[in-house]
Design an enzyme around this catalytic site. Structure first.
Site, PDB file in Angstrom:
ATOM      1  N   LYS A  16       6.837   4.718  -1.550  1.00  0.00           N
ATOM      2  CA  LYS A  16       5.553   5.382  -1.300  1.00  0.00           C
ATOM      3  C   LYS A  16       5.090   5.129   0.130  1.00  0.00           C
ATOM      4  O   LYS A  16       4.997   3.962   0.558  1.00  0.00           O
ATOM      5  CB  LYS A  16       4.509   4.870  -2.296  1.00  0.00           C
ATOM      6  CG  LYS A  16       3.146   5.536  -2.196  1.00  0.00           C
ATOM      7  CD  LYS A  16       2.200   4.911  -3.238  1.00  0.00           C
ATOM      8  CE  LYS A  16       0.860   5.599  -3.322  1.00  0.00           C
ATOM      9  NZ  LYS A  16      -0.027   4.950  -4.318  1.00  0.00           N
ATOM     10  N   GLU A  36       3.895   6.839 -12.196  1.00  0.00           N
ATOM     11  CA  GLU A  36       3.821   5.728 -11.230  1.00  0.00           C
ATOM     12  C   GLU A  36       3.570   4.407 -11.951  1.00  0.00           C
ATOM     13  O   GLU A  36       2.766   4.347 -12.869  1.00  0.00           O
ATOM     14  CB  GLU A  36       2.654   5.987 -10.255  1.00  0.00           C
ATOM     15  CG  GLU A  36       2.516   4.933  -9.170  1.00  0.00           C
ATOM     16  CD  GLU A  36       1.297   5.171  -8.253  1.00  0.00           C
ATOM     17  OE1 GLU A  36       0.330   5.813  -8.692  1.00  0.00           O
ATOM     18  OE2 GLU A  36       1.340   4.719  -7.105  1.00  0.00           O
ATOM     19  N   CYS A  58       1.851   9.695  -5.997  1.00  0.00           N
ATOM     20  CA  CYS A  58       0.403   9.555  -6.165  1.00  0.00           C
ATOM     21  C   CYS A  58      -0.404   9.967  -4.924  1.00  0.00           C
ATOM     22  O   CYS A  58      -0.494  11.148  -4.600  1.00  0.00           O
ATOM     23  CB  CYS A  58       0.080   8.132  -6.616  1.00  0.00           C
ATOM     24  SG  CYS A  58      -1.511   7.994  -7.471  1.00  0.00           S
TER      25      CYS A  58
HETATM   26  O1  LIG Z   1      -1.587  -0.415  -7.995  1.00  0.00           O
HETATM   27  C1  LIG Z   1      -0.896  -0.174  -8.989  1.00  0.00           C
HETATM   28  O2  LIG Z   1      -0.728  -0.953  -9.931  1.00  0.00           O
HETATM   29  C2  LIG Z   1      -0.276   1.160  -9.105  1.00  0.00           C
HETATM   30  N1  LIG Z   1      -0.638   2.001  -8.045  1.00  0.00           N
HETATM   31  C3  LIG Z   1      -1.661   2.833  -8.118  1.00  0.00           C
HETATM   32  O3  LIG Z   1      -2.329   2.933  -9.110  1.00  0.00           O
HETATM   33  C4  LIG Z   1      -1.952   3.617  -6.901  1.00  0.00           C
HETATM   34  C5  LIG Z   1      -2.449   2.674  -5.837  1.00  0.00           C
HETATM   35  S1  LIG Z   1      -3.885   1.742  -6.304  1.00  0.00           S
HETATM   36  N2  LIG Z   1      -2.920   4.645  -7.198  1.00  0.00           N
HETATM   37  C6  LIG Z   1      -3.133   5.672  -6.397  1.00  0.00           C
HETATM   38  O4  LIG Z   1      -2.469   5.876  -5.375  1.00  0.00           O
HETATM   39  C7  LIG Z   1      -4.240   6.588  -6.870  1.00  0.00           C
HETATM   40  C8  LIG Z   1      -4.487   7.760  -5.944  1.00  0.00           C
HETATM   41  C9  LIG Z   1      -5.691   8.499  -6.345  1.00  0.00           C
HETATM   42  O5  LIG Z   1      -6.273   8.309  -7.391  1.00  0.00           O
HETATM   43  C10 LIG Z   1      -6.228   9.537  -5.438  1.00  0.00           C
HETATM   44  O6  LIG Z   1      -5.555   9.919  -4.446  1.00  0.00           O
HETATM   45  O7  LIG Z   1      -7.328  10.015  -5.704  1.00  0.00           O
END
Ligand SMILES: O=C(O)CNC(=O)[C@H](CS)NC(=O)CCC(=O)C(=O)O
Length: 278
Positions: free
Chosen positions: A119, A41, A160
């Site tokens: 997503k 991701e 994710c």
């Molecule tokens: O924002 C960005 O730069 C890239 N996107 C992410 O890193 C995304 C959204 S903050 N991360 C997750 O969805 C983590 C999920 C997770 O860790 C869980 O379900 O426990």
């Protein structure tokens, strides 16, 4: 079908991230002769602030047009075409007005985009260490369940935090998926306790191969606190067993997703036919 999953340590410098991705993909190709390679991701920009995220984002060409896209998009296309492989492009930031989409694109061995998934579930939570995440401040959620075919096998797409929503995975299974890709940038506290369990649970429930390429390590952009991700890229079989995982650091794994294993498990334990509620 042999499949590779890449573990990366992207930062906020897009050009460096593209170079890192190319190098790791070449390593996986030389080592494992995969027919599909999958990235994690947000491999084009992680750890940057909002401005950096927007700067790294790209406008995608109209779906089905085969028109040229941005730098990361064309990089993925070129890697697919040059090596005659399918490339699952993890996810990249897609410009969508004043917000972004967190978007997977998939290219076939001719360099034609064959799937695009945005997503659906956004990560608006507080982790046990007190860190707040509000993905919806920067990203919009998608609303389409997406599958594609590679060498006759139906593959499903998720990203994710989507892993926590089994109803999406049931829809993918019902759409015929035998392999499901889940690129991630999991946090360390949730990854430690949930990552493998969730992936194994979704593999067992859907009786599908789960390919989960992850970002790993510290993601620095020279300002503020470094962002940390959990890593532990893995591939699980339709019985839920982990066939390969990447240790801390960057790297890759390759597993053979054997369709006869999937068929046998689905025949001998027909859970889809036994469902009572959906
Ligand atoms: O924002 C960005 O730069 C890239 N996107 C992410 O890193 C995304 C959204 S903050 N991360 C997750 O969805 C983590 C999920 C997770 O860790 C869980 O379900 O426990």
């Amino acid at each position: 079908m042999r499949i590779s999953a890449i573990q990366m340590n992207p930062g906020a410098d897009k050009a460096q991230n593209l170079a890192q991705a190319r190098e790791l993909i070449q390593g996986a190709l030389a080592d494992g002769r995969p027919r599909i390679v999958a990235l994690p991701e947000m491999w084009t920009c992680l750890g940057g602030d909002r401005a950096k995220k927007f700067a790294a984002a790209e406008t995608l060409p109209p779906e089905g047009s085969n028109a040229a896209g941005g730098e990361a998009y064309e990089c993925l296309r070129e890697v697919a075409r040059a090596n005659k492989i399918h490339v699952h492009g993890g996810s990249i930031a897609e410009l969508a007005g004043d917000l972004l989409y967190n978007t997977t694109v998939v290219f076939d061995p001719n360099g034609v985009e064959i799937a695009r998934y945005r997503k659906i579930h956004l990560f608006d939570i507080v982790t046990p260490d007190g860190m707040g995440y509000r993905e919806s401040a920067t990203f919009k959620g998608g609303d389409r369940v997406v599958t594609f075919k590679a060498h006759g096998t139906t593959c499903g797409l998720a990203i994710c935090y989507d892993i926590r929503f089994p109803e999406l995975f049931l829809k993918l299974r019902q759409a015929g998926a035998e392999i499901i890709f889940l690129p991630a940038a999991f946090t360390v506290p949730t990854g430690r306790d949930h990552w493998e369990v969730l992936l194994q649970a979704r593999a067992i429930e859907t009786q599908s191969w789960i390919v989960a390429p992850a970002c790993w390590g510290r993601h620095l952009d020279g300002s503020g606190e470094p962002r940390m991700t959990f890593g532990r890229t893995l591939i699980a079989d339709p019985w839920g067993l982990v066939t390969a995982r990447v240790p801390d650091g960057t790297g890759w794994i390759t597993s053979r997703a054997d369709a006869t294993v999937t068929e046998r498990i689905r025949r001998d334990m027909p859970v889809l036919a036994h469902r009572k509620f959906v």
